[in-house]
Design an enzyme around this catalytic site. Structure first.
Site, short mmCIF file in Angstrom:
data_model
loop_
_atom_site.label_atom_id
_atom_site.label_comp_id
_atom_site.label_asym_id
_atom_site.label_seq_id
_atom_site.Cartn_x
_atom_site.Cartn_y
_atom_site.Cartn_z
N GLU A 15 -0.70 -27.64 -15.34
CA GLU A 15 -1.32 -28.47 -14.30
C GLU A 15 -0.26 -29.88 -13.90
OE1 GLU A 15 -3.88 -27.46 -12.63
OE2 GLU A 15 -5.26 -26.36 -14.19
N LYS B 130 -2.91 -36.78 -8.31
CA LYS B 130 -4.18 -36.34 -8.06
C LYS B 130 -5.16 -37.35 -7.33
CE LYS B 130 -7.99 -33.71 -9.62
NZ LYS B 130 -8.68 -32.81 -10.67
N GLU C 263 -13.26 -32.32 -1.15
CA GLU C 263 -12.50 -30.90 -1.10
C GLU C 263 -12.97 -30.20 0.45
OE1 GLU C 263 -12.28 -29.14 -4.78
OE2 GLU C 263 -11.98 -27.01 -3.87
N ARG D 42 -31.19 -39.70 -12.38
CA ARG D 42 -30.35 -39.47 -11.23
C ARG D 42 -29.24 -40.26 -11.25
NH1 ARG D 42 -35.65 -40.22 -9.36
NH2 ARG D 42 -36.69 -38.22 -8.39
N ARG E 6 -7.41 -31.52 -0.39
CA ARG E 6 -7.66 -31.13 -1.72
C ARG E 6 -7.31 -29.94 -2.28
NH1 ARG E 6 -12.49 -34.13 -5.70
NH2 ARG E 6 -11.57 -33.27 -7.63
N HIS F 30 -6.65 -21.78 -19.52
CA HIS F 30 -6.65 -21.88 -18.12
C HIS F 30 -5.22 -22.30 -17.69
CE1 HIS F 30 -7.84 -23.32 -14.15
NE2 HIS F 30 -7.36 -24.52 -14.30
N ASN G 40 -5.33 -26.54 -5.80
CA ASN G 40 -5.64 -25.07 -6.12
C ASN G 40 -4.19 -24.54 -6.32
OD1 ASN G 40 -8.39 -25.15 -6.98
ND2 ASN G 40 -8.55 -25.21 -4.59
N LYS H 257 -15.20 -34.09 -10.40
CA LYS H 257 -15.87 -32.88 -10.30
C LYS H 257 -16.59 -32.81 -11.88
CE LYS H 257 -12.93 -29.91 -7.96
NZ LYS H 257 -12.57 -28.62 -7.98
N HIS I 177 -3.77 -21.16 -8.47
CA HIS I 177 -5.24 -20.80 -9.02
C HIS I 177 -5.93 -19.89 -8.41
CE1 HIS I 177 -4.75 -24.76 -11.07
NE2 HIS I 177 -5.99 -24.87 -11.54
N HIS J 236 -7.25 -17.96 -11.63
CA HIS J 236 -8.37 -17.80 -11.79
C HIS J 236 -8.87 -16.30 -12.07
CE1 HIS J 236 -10.03 -21.88 -10.07
NE2 HIS J 236 -10.06 -22.03 -11.42
N1 LIG Z 1 -13.64 -31.50 -13.57
C1 LIG Z 1 -12.33 -30.95 -13.09
O1 LIG Z 1 -11.70 -31.24 -12.03
C2 LIG Z 1 -11.47 -29.82 -13.90
C3 LIG Z 1 -10.38 -29.31 -13.66
C4 LIG Z 1 -9.72 -28.80 -14.37
C5 LIG Z 1 -10.11 -28.15 -15.52
N2 LIG Z 1 -11.58 -28.49 -15.75
C6 LIG Z 1 -12.18 -27.64 -16.79
O2 LIG Z 1 -11.57 -28.33 -17.95
C7 LIG Z 1 -11.85 -27.41 -19.09
C8 LIG Z 1 -10.49 -27.31 -19.73
O3 LIG Z 1 -10.35 -28.52 -20.40
P1 LIG Z 1 -9.35 -28.36 -21.93
O4 LIG Z 1 -8.33 -27.64 -21.59
O5 LIG Z 1 -9.30 -30.00 -22.36
O6 LIG Z 1 -10.29 -27.82 -22.71
P2 LIG Z 1 -11.15 -28.42 -24.10
O7 LIG Z 1 -11.91 -29.41 -23.55
O8 LIG Z 1 -11.75 -26.99 -24.65
O9 LIG Z 1 -10.15 -28.83 -25.11
C9 LIG Z 1 -9.01 -27.98 -25.70
C10 LIG Z 1 -9.33 -27.88 -27.24
O10 LIG Z 1 -8.36 -28.99 -27.69
C11 LIG Z 1 -9.34 -29.70 -28.42
N3 LIG Z 1 -8.85 -31.17 -28.20
C12 LIG Z 1 -8.98 -31.88 -27.09
N4 LIG Z 1 -8.42 -32.80 -27.45
C13 LIG Z 1 -7.80 -33.05 -28.76
C14 LIG Z 1 -7.04 -33.93 -29.22
N5 LIG Z 1 -6.73 -35.00 -28.74
N6 LIG Z 1 -6.69 -33.66 -30.76
C15 LIG Z 1 -6.79 -32.38 -31.01
N7 LIG Z 1 -7.56 -31.51 -30.43
C16 LIG Z 1 -8.21 -31.75 -29.18
C17 LIG Z 1 -10.70 -29.46 -27.99
O11 LIG Z 1 -11.55 -29.48 -29.16
C18 LIG Z 1 -10.39 -27.82 -27.82
O12 LIG Z 1 -10.54 -27.23 -28.78
C19 LIG Z 1 -12.13 -26.18 -18.27
O13 LIG Z 1 -13.72 -26.14 -18.66
C20 LIG Z 1 -12.02 -26.41 -16.99
O14 LIG Z 1 -12.96 -25.92 -16.09
C21 LIG Z 1 -12.11 -29.33 -14.95
ZN LIG Z 2 -6.60 -25.99 -13.27
#
Ligand SMILES: NC(=O)c1ccc[n+]([C@@H]2O[C@H](COP(=O)([O-])OP(=O)(O)OC[C@H]3O[C@@H](n4cnc5c(N)ncnc54)[C@H](O)[C@@H]3O)[C@@H](O)[C@H]2O)c1
Ligand SMILES: [Zn+2]
Length: 359
Positions: free
Chosen positions: A184, A226, A236, A120, A240, A263, A244, A142, A247, A251
């Site tokens: 972003e 943010k 949200e 938990r 908040r 993304h 989006n 999130k 988006h 999306h």
């Molecule tokens: N929680 C939230 O509020 C929120 C907001 C926006 C996006 N997201 C989520 O985030 C995800 C996308 O995140 P992302 O774009 O970071 O993708 P990711 O985590 O897949 O990273 C992108 C790529 O870069 C590589 N990588 C990361 N850091 C690195 C570094 N320093 N050096 C070399 N390689 C590196 C990773 O291995 C991966 O291949 C999605 O799943 C999305 O839904 C969440």
């Molecule tokens: Zn986004």
């Protein structure tokens, strides 16, 4: 070390913006964290940074454990979570233990969901290494996973004990990922801070040369923007929603393109769509639209995409969280640095906009 506080009613926490891993142990101490530490990371990030983090923590006498997942969105599911639970149980993790997310947004969302649900809730620490994660996903609490092709449909709001950002880790991030993260970043300027938009416009070359001062400044402003929005509207309800921006279309494009586009690339197209729609509605000038298009192009992000069906993208938009009573709501610009929520009923306007960004 730059420190930013996120002040929430139930629990506040700091974001540390640094240029190395040397301050990590003192952040753990400051948060009063003891017990075992499980670092969750992916194969790419593991190669560069796990060892440094491990050294810092082990030198301080902490018990360090590591769980490595396959990189990419394909890992963001309950099977991965189940693997993490087994790992934690097999290694005797208890309520005093901590989970550290070392990686991009995928690792952050997965590790955060595991931390929110195991026993938990155990201590959670974000160490974002991609620009998207440093600018966006690591702030706000999130966490979650995908389920049966539905993105982020299982999850929780779970705030970390602290966020530790080493901007130098961006140096190994592939250029395409850096650009996607910039979408972003640009969004933050466009929704609320014209000066920040201009700063990005002016410093683009420096960003691509990984200029540390510029990256640190950008990360600081990203987290502050943010953070401010999350502080005012943690769960949200309304404000908040402006995060989006870009988006609703983004999306829809992202799901219709079978997740071949990143993304941030879809968000870029969505941002252009929002500006074009605002232009149709007489809310912004043609010059403003051209200016934003030019910035997006200079970043190297797409301003339109090929090979999608306009009708399908249109229908997909109705799966958006912001659809109320079958009417689409868009976050639209009034100018650079200000947006408002508008419901748009006119199908022809929406489809004309789509036909300009889908070719
Ligand atoms: N929680 C939230 O509020 C929120 C907001 C926006 C996006 N997201 C989520 O985030 C995800 C996308 O995140 P992302 O774009 O970071 O993708 P990711 O985590 O897949 O990273 C992108 C790529 O870069 C590589 N990588 C990361 N850091 C690195 C570094 N320093 N050096 C070399 N390689 C590196 C990773 O291995 C991966 O291949 C999605 O799943 C999305 O839904 C969440
Ligand atoms: Zn986004």
């Amino acid at each position: 070390v730059i420190k930013i506080n996120i002040n929430l009613p139930e629990r506040s926490y700091p974001i540390y913006i640094t240029t190395g891993f040397g301050d990590l142990e003192s952040c753990f101490e400051h948060a009063g964290i003891e017990g075992k530490v499980a670092v969750i990371t992916d194969e790419n990030v593991d190669r560069y940074y796990s060892q440094k983090v491990q050294l810092e923590l082990e030198n301080a006498g902490r018990k360090f454990f590591k769980y490595i997942i396959k990189p990419g969105e394909g890992s963001k599911n309950l099977n991965t979570i189940s693997g993490i639970y087994s790992f934690l149980i097999n290694n005797g993790f208890d309520r005093q233990s901590s989970i550290v997310a070392l990686g991009g947004g995928v690792v952050g969302d997965i590790a955060g969901f595991a931390a929110a649900t195991f026993l938990r809730g155990v201590n959670f620490i974000q160490m974002p290494t991609s620009l998207l994660a440093q600018a966006d996903s690591s702030v706000g609490g999130k966490v979650g996973v995908d389920f049966k092709n539905c993105k982020n449909i299982i999850g929780a709001f779970y705030q970390p004990k602290f966020v530790y950002i080493n901007v130098n880790s961006l140096k190994t991030l592939p250029a395409r990922e850096l650009k996607a993260g910039l979408a972003e970043t640009l969004k933050h300027g466009l929704i609320i801070d014209e000066n920040f938009y201009e700063y990005i416009e002016y410093n683009l070359e420096k960003i691509f040369y990984y200029d540390i001062d510029v990256l640190q400044h950008i990360t600081k402003v990203n987290c502050r923007i943010k953070g401010d929005i999350v502080e005012k509207d943690e769960k949200e309800s309304c404000l908040r929603a402006i995060l989006n921006f870009g988006h609703t279309i983004g999306h829809a494009v992202e799901s219709m393109s079978d997740f071949k586009l990143l993304h941030g690339e879809c968000v870029a197209v969505g941002i252009i769509g929002a500006y074009k729609m605002a232009r149709y509605l007489g809310m912004v000038s043609e010059d403003t639209v051209s200016r934003v298009i030019k910035t997006v192009e200079r970043i190297g992000l797409p301003v339109y995409i090929k090979g999608l069906d306009i009708e399908q993208v249109y229908n997909q938009m109705f799966y958006d969280k912001k659809v109320k009573k079958g009417i689409l709501n868009f976050i639209l610009p009034k100018r650079i640095g200000e947006v408002i929520i508008c419901s748009v009923e006119d199908q022809t306007i929406i489809k004309s906009v789509l036909s300009e960004i889908i070719k």
